[in-house]
Write a protein that holds these residues in place. Structure first.
Motif, PDB file in Angstrom:
ATOM      1  N   TYR A   1       8.793  23.470 -21.191  1.00  0.00           N
ATOM      2  CA  TYR A   1       7.907  23.027 -20.192  1.00  0.00           C
ATOM      3  C   TYR A   1       7.122  21.880 -20.934  1.00  0.00           C
ATOM      4  N   GLN A   2       7.048  20.608 -20.935  1.00  0.00           N
ATOM      5  CA  GLN A   2       6.536  19.651 -21.581  1.00  0.00           C
ATOM      6  C   GLN A   2       5.037  19.428 -21.411  1.00  0.00           C
ATOM      7  N   ASN A   3       4.761  19.547 -19.820  1.00  0.00           N
ATOM      8  CA  ASN A   3       3.597  19.398 -19.293  1.00  0.00           C
ATOM      9  C   ASN A   3       2.949  20.656 -19.111  1.00  0.00           C
ATOM     10  N   ASN A   4       2.934  21.611 -20.016  1.00  0.00           N
ATOM     11  CA  ASN A   4       2.237  22.711 -19.768  1.00  0.00           C
ATOM     12  C   ASN A   4       0.786  22.802 -19.269  1.00  0.00           C
ATOM     13  N   PHE A   5       0.263  23.389 -18.513  1.00  0.00           N
ATOM     14  CA  PHE A   5      -1.336  23.016 -18.345  1.00  0.00           C
ATOM     15  C   PHE A   5      -2.127  23.834 -19.361  1.00  0.00           C
ATOM     16  N   TYR A   6      -1.649  24.713 -20.030  1.00  0.00           N
ATOM     17  CA  TYR A   6      -2.201  25.496 -21.023  1.00  0.00           C
ATOM     18  C   TYR A   6      -2.111  25.002 -22.277  1.00  0.00           C
ATOM     19  N   GLY A   7      -0.975  24.241 -22.417  1.00  0.00           N
ATOM     20  CA  GLY A   7      -0.596  23.792 -23.824  1.00  0.00           C
ATOM     21  C   GLY A   7      -1.448  22.440 -24.451  1.00  0.00           C
ATOM     22  N   GLY A   8      -2.140  21.817 -23.679  1.00  0.00           N
ATOM     23  CA  GLY A   8      -3.111  20.694 -24.007  1.00  0.00           C
ATOM     24  C   GLY A   8      -3.938  20.249 -23.039  1.00  0.00           C
ATOM     25  N   ALA A   9      -4.504  19.286 -23.515  1.00  0.00           N
ATOM     26  CA  ALA A   9      -5.448  18.451 -22.755  1.00  0.00           C
ATOM     27  C   ALA A   9      -4.780  18.146 -21.233  1.00  0.00           C
ATOM     28  N   TYR A  10      -5.819  17.954 -20.282  1.00  0.00           N
ATOM     29  CA  TYR A  10      -5.409  17.566 -18.885  1.00  0.00           C
ATOM     30  C   TYR A  10      -6.431  16.745 -18.417  1.00  0.00           C
ATOM     31  N   THR A  11      -6.070  15.872 -17.386  1.00  0.00           N
ATOM     32  CA  THR A  11      -7.120  15.210 -16.607  1.00  0.00           C
ATOM     33  C   THR A  11      -7.644  15.846 -15.427  1.00  0.00           C
ATOM     34  N   PRO A  12      -8.942  16.185 -15.411  1.00  0.00           N
ATOM     35  CA  PRO A  12      -9.375  16.822 -14.392  1.00  0.00           C
ATOM     36  C   PRO A  12      -9.107  16.267 -13.067  1.00  0.00           C
ATOM     37  N   ALA A  13      -9.077  16.753 -11.933  1.00  0.00           N
ATOM     38  CA  ALA A  13      -8.664  16.499 -10.568  1.00  0.00           C
ATOM     39  C   ALA A  13     -10.059  16.061  -9.967  1.00  0.00           C
ATOM     40  N   VAL A  14      -9.859  14.921  -9.385  1.00  0.00           N
ATOM     41  CA  VAL A  14     -11.041  14.281  -8.468  1.00  0.00           C
ATOM     42  C   VAL A  14     -10.409  14.055  -7.066  1.00  0.00           C
ATOM     43  N   SER A  15     -11.691  14.308  -6.242  1.00  0.00           N
ATOM     44  CA  SER A  15     -11.493  13.913  -4.773  1.00  0.00           C
ATOM     45  C   SER A  15     -10.913  12.592  -4.419  1.00  0.00           C
ATOM     46  N   SER A  16     -10.055  12.482  -3.344  1.00  0.00           N
ATOM     47  CA  SER A  16      -9.724  11.194  -2.971  1.00  0.00           C
ATOM     48  C   SER A  16     -10.865  10.500  -1.893  1.00  0.00           C
ATOM     49  N   LYS A  17     -11.898  11.042  -1.863  1.00  0.00           N
ATOM     50  CA  LYS A  17     -13.033  10.727  -0.899  1.00  0.00           C
ATOM     51  C   LYS A  17     -13.933   9.736  -2.057  1.00  0.00           C
ATOM     52  N   LYS A  18     -14.515   8.676  -1.298  1.00  0.00           N
ATOM     53  CA  LYS A  18     -15.331   7.654  -2.155  1.00  0.00           C
ATOM     54  C   LYS A  18     -16.804   7.901  -2.203  1.00  0.00           C
ATOM     55  N   LYS A  19     -17.304   7.781  -3.073  1.00  0.00           N
ATOM     56  CA  LYS A  19     -18.804   8.216  -3.268  1.00  0.00           C
ATOM     57  C   LYS A  19     -19.610   7.245  -2.548  1.00  0.00           C
ATOM     58  N   ILE A  20     -19.323   5.925  -2.676  1.00  0.00           N
ATOM     59  CA  ILE A  20     -20.130   4.881  -1.955  1.00  0.00           C
ATOM     60  C   ILE A  20     -20.099   5.325  -0.418  1.00  0.00           C
ATOM     61  N   VAL A  21     -18.811   5.799   0.306  1.00  0.00           N
ATOM     62  CA  VAL A  21     -18.749   6.202   1.602  1.00  0.00           C
ATOM     63  C   VAL A  21     -19.417   7.024   1.631  1.00  0.00           C
ATOM     64  N   ALA A  22     -19.473   8.273   1.043  1.00  0.00           N
ATOM     65  CA  ALA A  22     -20.058   9.300   1.272  1.00  0.00           C
ATOM     66  C   ALA A  22     -21.672   9.250   1.400  1.00  0.00           C
ATOM     67  N   LEU A  23     -22.128   8.175   0.517  1.00  0.00           N
ATOM     68  CA  LEU A  23     -23.541   7.830   0.312  1.00  0.00           C
ATOM     69  C   LEU A  23     -24.133   7.294   1.505  1.00  0.00           C
ATOM     70  N   LEU A  24     -23.266   6.321   1.928  1.00  0.00           N
ATOM     71  CA  LEU A  24     -23.699   5.441   3.120  1.00  0.00           C
ATOM     72  C   LEU A  24     -23.766   6.381   4.344  1.00  0.00           C
ATOM     73  N   LEU A  25     -22.649   7.209   4.417  1.00  0.00           N
ATOM     74  CA  LEU A  25     -22.781   8.155   5.668  1.00  0.00           C
ATOM     75  C   LEU A  25     -23.998   8.913   5.501  1.00  0.00           C
ATOM     76  N   CYS A  26     -24.276   9.563   4.571  1.00  0.00           N
ATOM     77  CA  CYS A  26     -25.424  10.402   4.205  1.00  0.00           C
ATOM     78  C   CYS A  26     -26.606   9.829   4.753  1.00  0.00           C
ATOM     79  N   ILE A  27     -27.194   8.686   4.123  1.00  0.00           N
ATOM     80  CA  ILE A  27     -28.080   8.017   4.255  1.00  0.00           C
ATOM     81  C   ILE A  27     -28.484   7.567   5.725  1.00  0.00           C
ATOM     82  N   PHE A  28     -27.353   7.248   6.516  1.00  0.00           N
ATOM     83  CA  PHE A  28     -27.392   6.559   7.861  1.00  0.00           C
ATOM     84  C   PHE A  28     -27.354   7.841   8.839  1.00  0.00           C
TER      85      PHE A  28
END
Length: 128
Positions: free
Chosen positions: A48-75
């Protein structure tokens, strides 16, 4: 270094910290630092070349956008619309019924979204 037979993770000691497999009574073969070693026998075990425990990985990020969430929260933050957008349905209903938990939770959410510490319903950080 040992390699766990169950999850493929490299670890030291007698218990795999990733899956909990106990090797205290098992004589496990030491794996050289060069990487994975095929077990002896006439069969091929997949590497298994892409073993999660074997090396560095890129952390997952939500598909939701920060600017949309901020505008919805403000208004519409008092109604919890930003929480529904982020997938936090339970607290969205709470915000809706309590007018943003009496305005305090609404202000806290604006700050959390602005500094980037607000997470979606799956616990992933909201992307930029």
């Amino acid at each position: 270094m040992r390699t766990c037979e169950q999850c493929g993770a490299s670890f030291e000691g007698n218990v795999c910290p990733y899956c909990g497999m106990d090797y205290s009574a098992v004589n496990q073969q030491q794996v050289p630092t060069g990487g994975y070693q095929q077990p002896a026998g006439n069969y091929q075990q997949p590497i298994y070349q892409n073993n999660f425990y074997g090396g560095a990985y890129t952390p997952a990020v939500s598909s939701k956008k920060k600017i949309v969430a901020l505008l919805l929260c403000i208004f519409l933050g008092e109604l919890g619309i930003h929480r529904f957008y982020a997938g936090k349905i339970g607290t969205g209903i709470l915000w809706l019924l309590t007018w943003g938990v009496f305005g305090i939770g609404w202000l806290v959410d604006i700050i959390m979204i602005a500094v980037g510490s607000f997470k979606d319903g799956s616990g992933l950080p909201i992307s930029n």
